[in-house]
Structure formats: structure tokens, C-alpha cells
Design a protein around this motif. Structure first.
Motif, PDB file in Angstrom:
ATOM      1  N   THR A  69       0.860  -1.180   0.000  1.00 23.65           N
ATOM      2  CA  THR A  69       0.000   0.000   0.000  1.00 23.65           C
ATOM      3  C   THR A  69       0.897   1.230   0.000  1.00 23.65           C
ATOM      4  O   THR A  69       2.115   1.119   0.176  1.00 23.65           O
ATOM      5  CB  THR A  69      -0.898   0.045   1.258  1.00 23.65           C
ATOM      6  N   ASP A  71       1.265   3.177   2.262  1.00 22.80           N
ATOM      7  CA  ASP A  71       1.869   3.282   3.595  1.00 22.80           C
ATOM      8  C   ASP A  71       2.956   2.237   3.839  1.00 22.80           C
ATOM      9  O   ASP A  71       3.820   2.444   4.691  1.00 22.80           O
ATOM     10  CB  ASP A  71       0.796   3.147   4.676  1.00 22.80           C
ATOM     11  N   THR A  72       2.917   1.114   3.108  1.00 26.32           N
ATOM     12  CA  THR A  72       3.863   0.025   3.384  1.00 26.32           C
ATOM     13  C   THR A  72       4.895  -0.189   2.292  1.00 26.32           C
ATOM     14  O   THR A  72       5.854  -0.924   2.504  1.00 26.32           O
ATOM     15  CB  THR A  72       3.111  -1.302   3.598  1.00 26.32           C
ATOM     16  N   THR A  74       8.047   0.013  -0.037  1.00 26.75           N
ATOM     17  CA  THR A  74       9.421   0.501   0.107  1.00 26.75           C
ATOM     18  C   THR A  74      10.222   0.092  -1.125  1.00 26.75           C
ATOM     19  O   THR A  74       9.871  -0.869  -1.812  1.00 26.75           O
ATOM     20  CB  THR A  74      10.128  -0.079   1.346  1.00 26.75           C
TER      21      THR A  74
END
Length: 126
Positions: A69, A71-72, A74
Motif C-alpha cells: 500500500t 503506507d507500506t 518501500t
């Protein structure tokens, strides 16, 4: 990645470096808007979870992968690394400057991946 392999297999022997452009609409009185657009763009919906299942996003060590997402996500994720390499290849080696994305491609993850690619490569920011 299969995207990069496909691009490499269909890329011209001598990279274009500058994609041909065509007229687009009319000049709107804003000198920041280009009156032309590149003939070739890179569709970025696959640089997200839009077409991928958790199994597709996993790797040998971590299968299935956790959901990606905004937010997650990387740059350390193996699939994200492939997406970044593909964007860099398209822009730097093929001269593609039109990146087609939309907020619903992975609910924003496509845009995050493009941002990670921009952070990764000084050539993309030039």
C-alpha cells in the motif's frame, strides 16, 4: 521483470533517446503546458497492486508478500526494485517522458513507485 524483458526484446537496436512528439489540442495561454505530447508513453498501472496478487508479489524467501500500500511500500521490496528498474530503463534508455498513471492504480502505489524511481536516478530528474 517481465515488463523489462518485454521492453528489451522490442527496443530498437539504437535507443531513440528522444521519442517523437505530436501536436496536442491548442495552446491554452499557459507557457508551462507543452503544445505537443510524446507518441509513446509508459503505462504504469502494473507498477502497483492493481494487477498483482499477493502470491505474484512474493519471492522465494517471503511467500506470499504482505499487501503493498502507499503506507507500506518501500524500494527494498524485490518487485518494487523491478518496477523502478523498468521506469529508469524506459526514461533513460528509451527516451520515454510520458508516464501514464492514475490514483486508482493500486490506490496510489503507482505514483509512489514513480517517486521512488525519481529519487533513485539523478538522470530521471534531469
Amino acid at each position: 521483470s517481465w515488463i523489462l524483458r518485454t521492453m528489451l526484446s522490442t527496443a530498437p537496436a539504437t535507443p531513440l533517446k528522444k521519442v517523437p512528439r505530436r501536436a496536442f489540442g491548442t495552446q491554452l495561454g499557459n507557457d508551462k503546458l507543452s503544445p505537443t505530447l510524446p507518441l509513446v508513453g509508459l503505462g504504469c498501472s502494473s507498477f502497483s497492486t492493481f494487477f498483482w496478487t499477493p502470491d505474484d508479489l512474493g519471492d522465494e524467501q517471503q511467500h506470499p508478500a504482505p499487501l503493498l500500500t502507499v503506507d507500506t511500500i518501500t524500494k527494498d521490496h524485490p518487485r518494487v526494485q523491478e518496477w523502478i528498474e523498468t521506469i529508469c530503463f524506459a526514461v533513460v534508455e528509451c527516451g520515454i517522458t510520458l508516464l501514464d498513471t492514475a490514483p486508482w492504480y493500486g490506490h496510489g502505489t503507482s505514483e509512489v513507485v514513480i517517486g521512488l524511481a525519481l529519487q533513485e536516478s539523478a538522470e530521471l530528474r534531469a
